[in-house]
Design an enzyme around this catalytic site. Structure first.
Site, PDB file in Angstrom:
ATOM      1  N   ASP A   1     -18.778 -28.989 -25.318  1.00 10.35           N
ATOM      2  CA  ASP A   1     -17.716 -28.078 -24.877  1.00 10.35           C
ATOM      3  C   ASP A   1     -17.260 -27.186 -26.033  1.00 10.35           C
ATOM      4  OD1 ASP A   1     -15.936 -26.940 -23.135  1.00 10.35           O
ATOM      5  OD2 ASP A   1     -14.437 -28.525 -23.303  1.00 10.35           O
TER       6      ASP A   1
ATOM      7  N   ASN B   1     -19.314 -25.927 -12.533  1.00  8.64           N
ATOM      8  CA  ASN B   1     -19.522 -24.716 -13.339  1.00  8.64           C
ATOM      9  C   ASN B   1     -19.994 -23.510 -12.523  1.00  8.64           C
ATOM     10  OD1 ASN B   1     -20.596 -26.486 -16.349  1.00  8.64           O
ATOM     11  ND2 ASN B   1     -18.608 -25.619 -15.851  1.00  8.64           N
TER      12      ASN B   1
HETATM   13  C1  FPP Z   1     -19.225 -25.649 -22.229  1.00  9.41           C
HETATM   14  O1  FPP Z   1     -18.534 -24.730 -23.050  1.00  9.41           O
HETATM   15  C2  FPP Z   1     -20.643 -25.345 -22.206  1.00  9.41           C
HETATM   16  C3  FPP Z   1     -21.386 -25.067 -21.097  1.00  9.41           C
HETATM   17  C4  FPP Z   1     -20.838 -25.043 -19.735  1.00  9.41           C
HETATM   18  C5  FPP Z   1     -22.806 -24.742 -21.195  1.00  9.41           C
HETATM   19  C6  FPP Z   1     -23.604 -25.638 -22.111  1.00  9.41           C
HETATM   20  C7  FPP Z   1     -24.834 -24.966 -22.510  1.00  9.41           C
HETATM   21  C8  FPP Z   1     -25.383 -25.024 -23.715  1.00  9.41           C
HETATM   22  C9  FPP Z   1     -24.862 -25.862 -24.808  1.00  9.41           C
HETATM   23  C10 FPP Z   1     -26.569 -24.196 -23.964  1.00  9.41           C
HETATM   24  C11 FPP Z   1     -27.796 -24.950 -24.287  1.00  9.41           C
HETATM   25  C12 FPP Z   1     -28.195 -25.960 -23.317  1.00  9.41           C
HETATM   26  C13 FPP Z   1     -29.402 -26.040 -22.710  1.00  9.41           C
HETATM   27  C14 FPP Z   1     -29.725 -27.271 -21.978  1.00  9.41           C
HETATM   28  C15 FPP Z   1     -30.401 -24.970 -22.718  1.00  9.41           C
HETATM   29  P1  FPP Z   1     -17.488 -23.761 -22.384  1.00  9.41           P
HETATM   30  O2  FPP Z   1     -18.185 -22.523 -21.971  1.00  9.41           O
HETATM   31  O3  FPP Z   1     -16.776 -24.468 -21.280  1.00  9.41           O
HETATM   32  O4  FPP Z   1     -16.503 -23.468 -23.572  1.00  9.41           O
HETATM   33  P2  FPP Z   1     -14.953 -23.173 -23.480  1.00  9.41           P
HETATM   34  O5  FPP Z   1     -14.288 -24.447 -23.022  1.00  9.41           O
HETATM   35  O6  FPP Z   1     -14.588 -22.823 -24.881  1.00  9.41           O
HETATM   36  O7  FPP Z   1     -14.762 -22.039 -22.525  1.00  9.41           O
END
Ligand code: FPP
Length: 261
Positions: free
Chosen positions: A26, A74
């Site tokens: 996250d 998501n």
């Molecule tokens: C959460 O951060 C992250 C995600 C929903 C996406 C996770 C994806 C990756 C780490 C990319 C690589 C993975 C693969 C398997 C190719 P957020 O967007 O919720 O962050 P925030 O809470 O700061 O908004």
């Protein structure tokens, strides 16, 4: 016990390196926003952080690493962010699987794959198939996954079984559900890590995390690496895992007998 490789800190020999580590990656969006970058730049850097974490996990001797890449919830994100993530998953599968395979890593994907495009489903099938026989670390990526979905799915599968339906008093037990849960052939996670500062499970592996040690860090996922992973493991190593028993009972037992999974 000292961790292999770069750490020099000594911690008491309490129990072994976690066999299975589960991570909620996250903080990608906040990492990007704090640098005045679009949120998707955080996801792009998140992929590099995942690559580093896989390498460090192999080096440390972790047997299974499970990461939450996209939850059932998501899909509610802005359409362009969801499209970017889908394209990133496809690109990652196509480009990274060769390296994973070369390192003997077995790739698994858990979640409801029906929600994905056919090219993405095909890339998932091909990558999983290619690495199926590998005997190194098991890397599981949870996509369109939710812990409640997993439990419901397992319950429905257990109910479909003749034995359960036809028995006089149909009653499900933990043992009848467990085989149908995601990753039922692996030990349940020993250590759960969530980056990005939030302290919640967010519908990740609800059943499997019942006895898992939790570690929360303010580090945003794109900044995560082997150093933070080692810090989490060092915190884990000094915890007492009682599985419902008392400290006194544990002191008179050998450690393997306290495992419930
Ligand atoms: C959460 O951060 C992250 C995600 C929903 C996406 C996770 C994806 C990756 C780490 C990319 C690589 C993975 C693969 C398997 C190719 P957020 O967007 O919720 O962050 P925030 O809470 O700061 O908004």
């Amino acid at each position: 016990m000292t961790l292999p490789s770069s750490t020099t800190q000594l911690v008491p020999e309490v129990h072994a390196i976690p066999q299975h580590v589960a991570i909620i990656m996250d903080g990608n969006g906040r990492w990007a926003s704090s640098r005045r970058l679009p949120r998707v730049a955080g996801h792009e850097r998140g992929l590099s952080a995942l690559r580093k974490t896989v390498e460090a996990s192999v080096e440390i001797g972790i047997k299974a690493l499970t990461v939450f890449a996209f939850s059932s919830e998501n899909w509610r994100r802005p359409e362009d962010e969801v499209s970017f993530l889908m394209a990133l998953f496809l690109r990652a599968l196509r480009r990274e699987v060769k390296e994973l395979h070369r390192n003997g890593i077995q790739l698994r994907i858990i979640g409801d794959l029906d929600g994905f495009s056919e090219p993405l489903r095909k890339a998932i099938r091909d990558s999983v198939e290619r690495t199926r026989g590998n005997e190194g670390m098991v890397l599981t990526v949870a996509v369109n996954y939710g812990g409640r979905w997993d439990v419901l799915n397992a319950v429905n599968k257990a109910l479909e079984q003749d034995g359960v339906q036809r028995s006089g008093t149909p009653r499900l037990t933990e043992d009848s559900i467990r085989p149908y849960l995601a990753l039922s052939d692996l030990p349940e996670p020993d250590l759960f890590i969530r980056t990005g500062g939030e302290q919640r499970i967010s519908n990740f592996m609800l059943w499997q995390l019942a006895y898992t040690e939790l570690f929360f860090t303010n580090v945003h996922w794109p900044d995560f690496d082997g150093t933070v992973l080692r810090e989490a493991i060092e915190s884990y190593l000094v915890r007492e895992r009682r599985f419902g028993r008392t400290s006194g009972q544990l002191a008179s037992q050998t450690m393997p007998s306290i495992r419930t999974n």
